[in-house]
Design a protein around this motif. Structure first.
Motif, mmCIF file in Angstrom:
data_model
loop_
_atom_site.group_PDB
_atom_site.id
_atom_site.type_symbol
_atom_site.label_atom_id
_atom_site.label_comp_id
_atom_site.label_asym_id
_atom_site.label_seq_id
_atom_site.Cartn_x
_atom_site.Cartn_y
_atom_site.Cartn_z
ATOM 1 N N ALA A 75 -2.754 3.083 0.561
ATOM 2 C CA ALA A 75 -4.147 2.738 0.293
ATOM 3 C C ALA A 75 -4.517 3.058 -1.154
ATOM 4 C CB ALA A 75 -5.069 3.510 1.247
ATOM 5 N N LYS A 76 -5.499 2.329 -1.680
ATOM 6 C CA LYS A 76 -5.932 2.552 -3.057
ATOM 7 C C LYS A 76 -6.446 3.967 -3.266
ATOM 8 C CE LYS A 76 -7.099 -1.993 -4.923
ATOM 9 N NZ LYS A 76 -8.185 -2.872 -5.403
ATOM 10 N N SER A 81 -0.121 -1.170 2.199
ATOM 11 C CA SER A 81 -0.927 -2.214 2.837
ATOM 12 C C SER A 81 -1.894 -2.874 1.863
ATOM 13 C CB SER A 81 -1.707 -1.624 4.020
ATOM 14 O OG SER A 81 -2.491 -0.525 3.600
ATOM 15 N N THR A 82 -2.501 -2.089 0.974
ATOM 16 C CA THR A 82 -3.476 -2.650 0.042
ATOM 17 C C THR A 82 -2.817 -3.644 -0.908
ATOM 18 O OG1 THR A 82 -4.794 -0.616 0.130
ATOM 19 C CG2 THR A 82 -5.189 -2.103 -1.713
ATOM 20 N N VAL A 83 -1.680 -3.271 -1.468
ATOM 21 C CA VAL A 83 -0.992 -4.155 -2.409
ATOM 22 C C VAL A 83 -0.450 -5.391 -1.693
ATOM 23 C CG1 VAL A 83 0.937 -4.340 -4.030
ATOM 24 C CG2 VAL A 83 -0.445 -2.257 -3.967
ATOM 25 N N TYR A 143 -5.069 -9.540 10.553
ATOM 26 C CA TYR A 143 -4.837 -8.372 11.396
ATOM 27 C C TYR A 143 -5.194 -8.723 12.835
ATOM 28 C CZ TYR A 143 -4.220 -5.564 7.215
ATOM 29 O OH TYR A 143 -3.736 -5.064 6.029
ATOM 30 N N ASP A 146 -5.600 10.152 2.567
ATOM 31 C CA ASP A 146 -6.746 10.354 1.687
ATOM 32 C C ASP A 146 -7.796 11.291 2.273
ATOM 33 O OD1 ASP A 146 -7.577 8.663 3.673
ATOM 34 O OD2 ASP A 146 -8.498 7.181 2.355
ATOM 35 N N ASP A 183 -1.842 -6.891 0.819
ATOM 36 C CA ASP A 183 -2.997 -7.777 0.967
ATOM 37 C C ASP A 183 -3.322 -8.481 -0.351
ATOM 38 O OD1 ASP A 183 -3.310 -7.237 3.635
ATOM 39 O OD2 ASP A 183 -4.960 -5.821 3.379
ATOM 40 N N GLU A 184 -3.248 -7.748 -1.468
ATOM 41 C CA GLU A 184 -3.539 -8.344 -2.770
ATOM 42 C C GLU A 184 -2.550 -9.460 -3.102
ATOM 43 O OE1 GLU A 184 -3.438 -5.010 -5.383
ATOM 44 O OE2 GLU A 184 -5.497 -4.372 -4.929
ATOM 45 N N ARG A 228 -0.976 -5.617 11.255
ATOM 46 C CA ARG A 228 -0.831 -6.873 10.533
ATOM 47 C C ARG A 228 -0.025 -7.879 11.363
ATOM 48 N NH1 ARG A 228 -1.175 -7.687 5.260
ATOM 49 N NH2 ARG A 228 -0.911 -5.471 4.751
#
Length: 307
Positions: free
Chosen positions: A25-26, A54-56, A70, A211, A58-59, A80
């Motif tokens: 995650a970011k 996962s964030t990257v 999802y 996080d 998606d990008e 996903r």
């Protein structure tokens, strides 16, 4: 090669390895973990890093003009859906971009890091799942064309050999998906559960960095951190408190302990010295004794492998 990671001035030779899962995650900054791994490796502790992304992913999917999708499994786990096109983007993001960049960060920090996907050397292997049961609009359906899998074997010899030679493996999905006809297809697998499989196979301590500070009794109140679970009742309390993404981490913790890991710590990636802090008692520590009589049983079959 940098030599055996044990001996005079280093960690005791019989100290278990550490598997560190760095979230994708970011909100998770890997810088602290990179420095900690460099410190541990320099002092003789054997470390394997497993990362998500996962964030990257998606990008990259969005950059290619697709929409991340999802789905909810029949057991209520969200993951996903990875069709053929999504799998191409997933591999580009995870094994191509993220693994290479993270390995470079470790090498810059003086760590003799080796980047590996789960396909390399059959590191993470299991049957491909080409169809998944999902819930859409309250109705159960079967979605076909899926590229996911459940890890059934870990090439521990490959990792042990690298560790013995002084290398620090940096591992990411995809895994090796075995087809019914004997073919091999790269497929998606959850990074937390991949880290759990590796930790179990190596008998390693597992640190799941995220996080937040750990598992909270009240998910909305950081002051309710559950510091440890050493009995089945205490583990049940952790499971009851874990919601959303934290539920997957607790599931992974149980799988790691069932597989042979001695303890699992869920801890904050964004504090100073996050791995050293986690091994020293920060976060939520789940001991193998928390499984009770089931400590030597295989992890229960569950749904929702993808992430």
């Amino acid at each position: 090669m940098s030599g055996e990671q044990s001996g005079a001035g280093g960690a005791p030779a019989d100290e278990p390895p550490v598997v560190v899962k760095i979230g994708g995650a970011k909100a998770v900054d890997p810088a602290g973990a990179v420095g900690d791994v460099a410190h541990l490796a320099a002092n003789g502790r054997r470390v394997v890093v497993v990362h998500g992304g996962s964030t990257v992913v998606d990008e990259v999917i969005e950059r290619l003009g697709m929409e991340p999708e999802y789905v909810e499994s029949a057991s209520g786990v969200t993951g996903r859906f990875t069709d053929a096109e999504t799998m191409e983007a997933f591999t580009m993001a995870m094994a191509g971009k993220l693994n290479t960049e993270l390995t470079a960060q470790f090498r810059e920090a003086g760590v003799d890091a080796v980047g590996l996907s789960g396909v390399d050397g059959g590191l993470l292997s299991g049957p491909r799942k080409s169809a998944v049961r999902v819930v859409e609009d309250g109705k159960k359906k079967i979605r076909r064309g899926e590229h996911s899998g459940r890890i059934e074997s870990v090439n521990a010899d490959l990792l042990s050999g690298l560790l013995a030679d002084g290398y620090t493996p940096v591992v990411s999905p995809p895994m090796e998906g075995k087809e019914g006809d004997g073919g091999v297809t790269p497929v998606n697998t959850d990074a937390d559960r991949a880290a759990a499989a590796v930790a179990g196979a190596l008998g390693a301590d597992l640190v799941l960095l995220t996080d937040v500070a750990g598992v909270y009794a009240d998910p909305d109140d950081p002051d309710t951190l559950i510091e440890s679970a050493a009995t089945p009742d205490e583990l049940a309390a952790v499971e009851d408190a874990a919601e959303g993404f934290m539920g997957k981490k607790v599931m992974a913790a149980k799988e790691a302990l069932s597989g042979g890991s001695g303890r699992v710590v869920v801890a904050d990636a964004n504090v100073n010295d996050p791995i050293v802090a986690a091994l020293g008692g920060a976060g939520t520590t789940i001991e193998r004794s928390a499984l009770g009589d089931d400590a030597d049983d295989a992890a229960a079959e569950t749904e929702g492998e993808t992430a």
